[in-house]
Scaffold this motif. Structure first.
Motif, PDB file in Angstrom:
ATOM      1  N   VAL A   1       7.877   3.818   4.687  1.00 19.57           N
ATOM      2  CA  VAL A   1       7.753   5.193   5.200  1.00 19.57           C
ATOM      3  C   VAL A   1       7.668   5.187   6.717  1.00 19.57           C
ATOM      4  CG1 VAL A   1       6.237   7.228   5.295  1.00 19.57           C
ATOM      5  CG2 VAL A   1       6.714   6.125   3.097  1.00 19.57           C
ATOM      6  N   MET A   2       6.845   4.307   7.278  1.00 14.97           N
ATOM      7  CA  MET A   2       6.663   4.280   8.726  1.00 14.97           C
ATOM      8  C   MET A   2       7.952   3.863   9.439  1.00 14.97           C
ATOM      9  SD  MET A   2       3.740   5.529   9.101  1.00 14.97           S
ATOM     10  CE  MET A   2       3.305   5.237  10.800  1.00 14.97           C
ATOM     11  N   ALA A   3       8.688   2.910   8.877  1.00 17.62           N
ATOM     12  CA  ALA A   3       9.945   2.479   9.492  1.00 17.62           C
ATOM     13  C   ALA A   3      10.976   3.608   9.473  1.00 17.62           C
ATOM     14  CB  ALA A   3      10.491   1.242   8.775  1.00 17.62           C
ATOM     15  N   ILE A   4      11.067   4.306   8.355  1.00 18.84           N
ATOM     16  CA  ILE A   4      12.022   5.415   8.252  1.00 18.84           C
ATOM     17  C   ILE A   4      11.632   6.540   9.194  1.00 18.84           C
ATOM     18  CG2 ILE A   4      12.823   7.255   6.703  1.00 18.84           C
ATOM     19  CD1 ILE A   4      12.745   5.085   4.453  1.00 18.84           C
TER      20      ILE A   4
ATOM     21  N   MET B   1       0.839  -1.167   0.000  1.00 13.76           N
ATOM     22  CA  MET B   1       0.000   0.000   0.000  1.00 13.76           C
ATOM     23  C   MET B   1       0.892   1.241   0.000  1.00 13.76           C
ATOM     24  SD  MET B   1      -2.577   1.449   3.020  1.00 13.76           S
ATOM     25  CE  MET B   1      -2.549  -0.110   3.769  1.00 13.76           C
ATOM     26  N   GLN B   2       0.524   2.204  -0.800  1.00  5.75           N
ATOM     27  CA  GLN B   2       1.271   3.458  -0.861  1.00  5.75           C
ATOM     28  C   GLN B   2       0.790   4.406   0.235  1.00  5.75           C
ATOM     29  OE1 GLN B   2       3.964   4.248  -3.012  1.00  5.75           O
ATOM     30  NE2 GLN B   2       3.788   2.031  -3.051  1.00  5.75           N
ATOM     31  N   LEU B   3       1.695   5.267   0.682  1.00  6.92           N
ATOM     32  CA  LEU B   3       1.394   6.215   1.750  1.00  6.92           C
ATOM     33  C   LEU B   3       1.972   7.573   1.406  1.00  6.92           C
ATOM     34  CD1 LEU B   3       0.302   6.483   4.728  1.00  6.92           C
ATOM     35  CD2 LEU B   3       2.668   6.179   5.439  1.00  6.92           C
ATOM     36  N   SER B   4       1.202   8.594   1.694  1.00  3.10           N
ATOM     37  CA  SER B   4       1.676   9.974   1.632  1.00  3.10           C
ATOM     38  C   SER B   4       1.596  10.524   3.047  1.00  3.10           C
ATOM     39  CB  SER B   4       0.793  10.812   0.706  1.00  3.10           C
ATOM     40  OG  SER B   4       0.825  10.316  -0.606  1.00  3.10           O
ATOM     41  N   ALA B   5       2.668  11.153   3.497  1.00  4.52           N
ATOM     42  CA  ALA B   5       2.701  11.730   4.842  1.00  4.52           C
ATOM     43  C   ALA B   5       3.143  13.181   4.745  1.00  4.52           C
ATOM     44  CB  ALA B   5       3.665  10.953   5.730  1.00  4.52           C
ATOM     45  N   GLU B   6       2.447  14.032   5.470  1.00  5.36           N
ATOM     46  CA  GLU B   6       2.842  15.435   5.562  1.00  5.36           C
ATOM     47  C   GLU B   6       3.250  15.690   7.007  1.00  5.36           C
ATOM     48  OE1 GLU B   6       1.209  19.405   3.699  1.00  5.36           O
ATOM     49  OE2 GLU B   6      -0.095  18.711   5.315  1.00  5.36           O
ATOM     50  N   ILE B   7       4.470  16.177   7.190  1.00  2.90           N
ATOM     51  CA  ILE B   7       5.056  16.315   8.521  1.00  2.90           C
ATOM     52  C   ILE B   7       5.459  17.767   8.760  1.00  2.90           C
ATOM     53  CG2 ILE B   7       6.950  15.568  10.009  1.00  2.90           C
ATOM     54  CD1 ILE B   7       7.241  13.177   8.053  1.00  2.90           C
ATOM     55  N   SER B   8       5.090  18.261   9.924  1.00  8.60           N
ATOM     56  CA  SER B   8       5.575  19.565  10.377  1.00  8.60           C
ATOM     57  C   SER B   8       6.207  19.351  11.748  1.00  8.60           C
ATOM     58  CB  SER B   8       4.432  20.578  10.477  1.00  8.60           C
ATOM     59  OG  SER B   8       3.868  20.807   9.206  1.00  8.60           O
ATOM     60  N   LEU B   9       7.485  19.627  11.836  1.00  9.99           N
ATOM     61  CA  LEU B   9       8.249  19.418  13.058  1.00  9.99           C
ATOM     62  C   LEU B   9       8.585  20.767  13.668  1.00  9.99           C
ATOM     63  CD1 LEU B   9       9.792  17.345  14.861  1.00  9.99           C
ATOM     64  CD2 LEU B   9      11.759  17.709  13.363  1.00  9.99           C
ATOM     65  N   TYR B  10       8.281  20.918  14.957  1.00  6.19           N
ATOM     66  CA  TYR B  10       8.533  22.168  15.665  1.00  6.19           C
ATOM     67  C   TYR B  10       9.369  21.895  16.918  1.00  6.19           C
ATOM     68  CZ  TYR B  10       4.584  23.531  12.747  1.00  6.19           C
ATOM     69  OH  TYR B  10       3.748  23.748  11.677  1.00  6.19           O
TER      70      TYR B  10
ATOM     71  N   LEU C   1      16.067  12.403   5.893  1.00  4.37           N
ATOM     72  CA  LEU C   1      14.973  11.756   5.167  1.00  4.37           C
ATOM     73  C   LEU C   1      15.284  11.688   3.672  1.00  4.37           C
ATOM     74  CD1 LEU C   1      11.725  13.276   6.741  1.00  4.37           C
ATOM     75  CD2 LEU C   1      12.666  10.978   7.098  1.00  4.37           C
ATOM     76  N   ALA C   2      15.829  12.751   3.126  1.00  6.19           N
ATOM     77  CA  ALA C   2      16.085  12.829   1.689  1.00  6.19           C
ATOM     78  C   ALA C   2      17.160  11.835   1.228  1.00  6.19           C
ATOM     79  CB  ALA C   2      16.482  14.249   1.307  1.00  6.19           C
ATOM     80  N   LYS C   3      17.953  11.313   2.140  1.00  5.52           N
ATOM     81  CA  LYS C   3      19.005  10.356   1.776  1.00  5.52           C
ATOM     82  C   LYS C   3      18.466   8.959   1.497  1.00  5.52           C
ATOM     83  CE  LYS C   3      22.794  12.730   4.018  1.00  5.52           C
ATOM     84  NZ  LYS C   3      23.855  12.674   5.013  1.00  5.52           N
ATOM     85  N   TYR C   4      17.245   8.679   1.915  1.00  2.93           N
ATOM     86  CA  TYR C   4      16.662   7.358   1.687  1.00  2.93           C
ATOM     87  C   TYR C   4      16.148   7.281   0.255  1.00  2.93           C
ATOM     88  CZ  TYR C   4      16.653   6.518   6.746  1.00  2.93           C
ATOM     89  OH  TYR C   4      17.014   6.324   8.056  1.00  2.93           O
ATOM     90  N   GLU C   5      16.717   6.359  -0.512  1.00  2.79           N
ATOM     91  CA  GLU C   5      16.332   6.215  -1.913  1.00  2.79           C
ATOM     92  C   GLU C   5      14.956   5.579  -2.086  1.00  2.79           C
ATOM     93  OE1 GLU C   5      19.403   4.193  -4.045  1.00  2.79           O
ATOM     94  OE2 GLU C   5      20.902   5.728  -3.557  1.00  2.79           O
ATOM     95  N   GLU C   6      14.477   4.853  -1.079  1.00  3.54           N
ATOM     96  CA  GLU C   6      13.217   4.141  -1.206  1.00  3.54           C
ATOM     97  C   GLU C   6      11.982   4.998  -0.941  1.00  3.54           C
ATOM     98  OE1 GLU C   6      15.888   3.576   0.778  1.00  3.54           O
ATOM     99  OE2 GLU C   6      15.330   2.333   2.453  1.00  3.54           O
TER     100      GLU C   6
END
Length: 84
Positions: A51-54, A1-10, A27-32
């Motif tokens: 995505v969840m594991a990363i 299953m594909q996942l899209s996640a939007e994250i805001s870190l404060y 995060l950007a270093k992960y090729e998968e």
């Protein structure tokens, strides 16, 4: 299953910009996964478990570095990557 996640870190720290920048760069270093950023959030796209594991790995790392943070996430079980 594909996942899209939007994250805001404060991070609740004086050096919050560097904490955010390092988190996004890792995060950007992960090729998968695909990572898109803008001034308000970071979007991550990929297979659900990947995505969840990363995110688990990288959020644990950032929480150990800066213990007090606010994290806002949205998860959508579809691939909404505008570049994919």
């Amino acid at each position: 299953m594909q996942l899209s996640a939007e994250i805001s870190l404060y991070p609740l720290a004086d050096e919050y910009l560097s904490v955010i920048k390092e988190f996004v760069e890792r995060l950007a270093k992960y090729e998968e996964i695909s990572v898109n950023t803008n001034t308000m959030s970071t979007q991550v796209f990929g297979e659900f478990r990947t995505v969840m594991a990363i995110l688990t790995e990288e959020l644990e790392r950032v929480y150990q570095h800066v213990p007090s943070q606010v994290l806002v996430c949205k998860f959508i079980n579809r691939d909404l990557n505008p570049h994919g």
